[in-house]
Design a protein around this motif. Sequence first.
Motif, PDB file in Angstrom:
ATOM      1  N   ASP A  12       0.808  -1.221   0.000  1.00  0.00           N
ATOM      2  CA  ASP A  12       0.000   0.000   0.000  1.00  0.00           C
ATOM      3  C   ASP A  12       0.842   1.272   0.000  1.00  0.00           C
ATOM      4  N   TYR A  13       2.141   1.138  -0.207  1.00  0.00           N
ATOM      5  CA  TYR A  13       3.035   2.302  -0.199  1.00  0.00           C
ATOM      6  C   TYR A  13       2.609   3.369  -1.200  1.00  0.00           C
ATOM      7  N   GLN A  14       1.915   2.965  -2.271  1.00  0.00           N
ATOM      8  CA  GLN A  14       1.587   3.882  -3.375  1.00  0.00           C
ATOM      9  C   GLN A  14       0.221   4.552  -3.240  1.00  0.00           C
ATOM     10  N   TYR A  15      -0.496   4.264  -2.156  1.00  0.00           N
ATOM     11  CA  TYR A  15      -1.841   4.806  -2.003  1.00  0.00           C
ATOM     12  C   TYR A  15      -1.865   5.906  -0.942  1.00  0.00           C
ATOM     13  N   TYR A  16      -2.730   6.905  -1.167  1.00  0.00           N
ATOM     14  CA  TYR A  16      -2.760   8.118  -0.355  1.00  0.00           C
ATOM     15  C   TYR A  16      -2.950   7.827   1.130  1.00  0.00           C
ATOM     16  N   TYR A  17      -3.641   6.727   1.464  1.00  0.00           N
ATOM     17  CA  TYR A  17      -3.954   6.460   2.865  1.00  0.00           C
ATOM     18  C   TYR A  17      -2.779   5.888   3.644  1.00  0.00           C
ATOM     19  N   GLN A  18      -1.624   5.668   2.974  1.00  0.00           N
ATOM     20  CA  GLN A  18      -0.461   5.155   3.697  1.00  0.00           C
ATOM     21  C   GLN A  18       0.768   6.021   3.423  1.00  0.00           C
ATOM     22  N   ALA A  19       0.625   7.312   3.680  1.00  0.00           N
ATOM     23  CA  ALA A  19       1.758   8.228   3.549  1.00  0.00           C
ATOM     24  C   ALA A  19       2.775   7.955   4.652  1.00  0.00           C
ATOM     25  N   GLU A  20       4.021   8.273   4.387  1.00  0.00           N
ATOM     26  CA  GLU A  20       5.087   8.057   5.369  1.00  0.00           C
ATOM     27  C   GLU A  20       4.942   8.990   6.567  1.00  0.00           C
ATOM     28  N   ARG A  21       5.454   8.537   7.702  1.00  0.00           N
ATOM     29  CA  ARG A  21       5.513   9.369   8.899  1.00  0.00           C
ATOM     30  C   ARG A  21       6.848  10.111   8.925  1.00  0.00           C
ATOM     31  N   SER A  22       6.857  11.329   9.456  1.00  0.00           N
ATOM     32  CA  SER A  22       8.107  12.094   9.507  1.00  0.00           C
ATOM     33  C   SER A  22       8.018  13.182  10.570  1.00  0.00           C
ATOM     34  N   SER A  23       9.164  13.749  10.914  1.00  0.00           N
ATOM     35  CA  SER A  23       9.197  14.781  11.954  1.00  0.00           C
ATOM     36  C   SER A  23       8.763  16.142  11.427  1.00  0.00           C
ATOM     37  N   LEU A  24       9.010  16.397  10.147  1.00  0.00           N
ATOM     38  CA  LEU A  24       8.636  17.671   9.542  1.00  0.00           C
ATOM     39  C   LEU A  24       7.989  17.401   8.187  1.00  0.00           C
ATOM     40  N   PRO A  25       6.770  16.854   8.194  1.00  0.00           N
ATOM     41  CA  PRO A  25       6.116  16.543   6.920  1.00  0.00           C
ATOM     42  C   PRO A  25       5.728  17.804   6.164  1.00  0.00           C
ATOM     43  N   LEU A  26       5.744  17.693   4.842  1.00  0.00           N
ATOM     44  CA  LEU A  26       5.340  18.786   3.960  1.00  0.00           C
ATOM     45  C   LEU A  26       4.296  18.270   2.979  1.00  0.00           C
ATOM     46  N   TYR A  27       3.290  19.070   2.678  1.00  0.00           N
ATOM     47  CA  TYR A  27       2.243  18.714   1.713  1.00  0.00           C
ATOM     48  C   TYR A  27       1.496  17.436   2.114  1.00  0.00           C
ATOM     49  N   GLY A  28       1.453  17.111   3.390  1.00  0.00           N
ATOM     50  CA  GLY A  28       0.836  15.859   3.800  1.00  0.00           C
ATOM     51  C   GLY A  28       1.626  14.652   3.361  1.00  0.00           C
ATOM     52  N   ASN A  29       2.892  14.868   2.968  1.00  0.00           N
ATOM     53  CA  ASN A  29       3.779  13.806   2.464  1.00  0.00           C
ATOM     54  C   ASN A  29       3.201  13.088   1.250  1.00  0.00           C
ATOM     55  N   VAL A  30       2.406  13.817   0.457  1.00  0.00           N
ATOM     56  CA  VAL A  30       1.866  13.251  -0.779  1.00  0.00           C
ATOM     57  C   VAL A  30       2.056  14.223  -1.935  1.00  0.00           C
ATOM     58  N   LEU A  31       2.124  13.659  -3.130  1.00  0.00           N
ATOM     59  CA  LEU A  31       2.085  14.424  -4.376  1.00  0.00           C
ATOM     60  C   LEU A  31       0.652  14.415  -4.867  1.00  0.00           C
ATOM     61  N   THR A  32       0.100  15.590  -5.152  1.00  0.00           N
ATOM     62  CA  THR A  32      -1.271  15.713  -5.648  1.00  0.00           C
ATOM     63  C   THR A  32      -1.237  16.030  -7.139  1.00  0.00           C
ATOM     64  N   LEU A  33      -1.892  15.193  -7.935  1.00  0.00           N
ATOM     65  CA  LEU A  33      -1.910  15.344  -9.388  1.00  0.00           C
ATOM     66  C   LEU A  33      -3.336  15.495  -9.885  1.00  0.00           C
TER      67      LEU A  33
END
Length: 422
Positions: A148-169
């Motif tokens: 599920d790495y490629q689906y919006y509902y499983q974005a990575e966790r991080s200390s300083l996320p940007l853009y919700g850690n997703v690319l929006t197309l």
Amino acid sequence: MIRFLFAFILALVLTGCAGGSRIVKKNTESILGSSFYQNQFTGFVLFDPGSGDTLVSYNGQKYFTPASNTKIFTLYAALHMLPDSIPALKYVFENDTLFIEGTGNPTLLHPYFEDKGLMRFLKSQAHIALFLDNLEDEKYGPGWSWGDYQYYYQAERSSLPLYGNVLTLRNDQGLQASPIYFKDSVVMVRTSKNREIERNIFYFDPSRQDTLEIPYRGSKELTRHLLERELGKELRLVDKMPIGEKKVFYGIASDTVYKRMMHQSDNFLAEQLLILASSTLSDTLSSERAREHVLGTLLPGLRQEPRWVDGSGLSRYNLFTPESMVHVLHRMYLEVPRAQLFGYFPIGGESGTLKNWYPGDPEPYIYAKTGSLGNNHCLSGYLITKSGKTLIFSFMNNHFRHPSSEVKKRMQSILEKVRDTY
């Protein structure tokens, strides 16, 4: 005479409540005992906070995979551990440089939130240094599905996320990408894959008309590049923060994040909120530390301690009982103003994940959180009866082979009977 009349009326009320309770219990157990439920695991607890009575407890003490019902515990953690405004980042000034470290704040440059104050603060600084090594969590939670790495509902966790850690197309007179940094990494082709597993190479069907959100693979260098582009200045990475008292920059209202997490069942927000909660305990971010604090300090009275491994419920390692769900829902019912509390939950027939289920007649009667994984569906929250009583419930279904719509129909039938008879 007045005393006798009062006693008579009270007896009638209590008799009516007892009768309603018996009807609810009989109707519920009759349905749950049918052949439909023989080859699955089902738990249901119904509690009246007004009388303190448990009206129904069907496998209430047994453990179930809760899916996104886990977010109820995450909401409880956030309500108790976070202030009214999001702790957006921590910072220290040294000479002419602003040193910043992440808190897990999920809102920076997020497509659904606007934190203009934080961006103005960062743009006003001449020199900025980033410390991005303060998160103990892995990018993915334990028990998450690798596919599920490629689906919006499983974005990575991080200390300083940007853009919700997703690319929006989206396709709007040509390809539109946010962040635009990735636009040249998008291949316009029809394929079942959204992204390469180890690289930020993305795929987008040129005939697609809706928006596609794809998690990107993060790194410290990528975070620096993305933020440099937004701020219009060079940043540098550092391996430690300078000595000195750290200050906190506060961002948007926390409530806005809680509501989106609950209404949209947003996994990324849930994960980051637990990390964010840990920032109030230590500079080292750890969702495990936040969970331990909740269970050990805030909820010492749980009769069945859950196995709680993430903030969102993506992991099948999570195990909760219906009774523990009702316990936390009851705590929130006692501690949070009613209108505020109900505002966090999707409304049956009206909003969020309940828009197409549990319609009111004529007023809404269900305020609850869904939880769905393959072969599992749960619902926990608050029910308003036609007599005006507020009940708390947790309904958990695991390992069924029926279509989930059939499971939901029977859940709705039971909850409607509760509404109409108690």
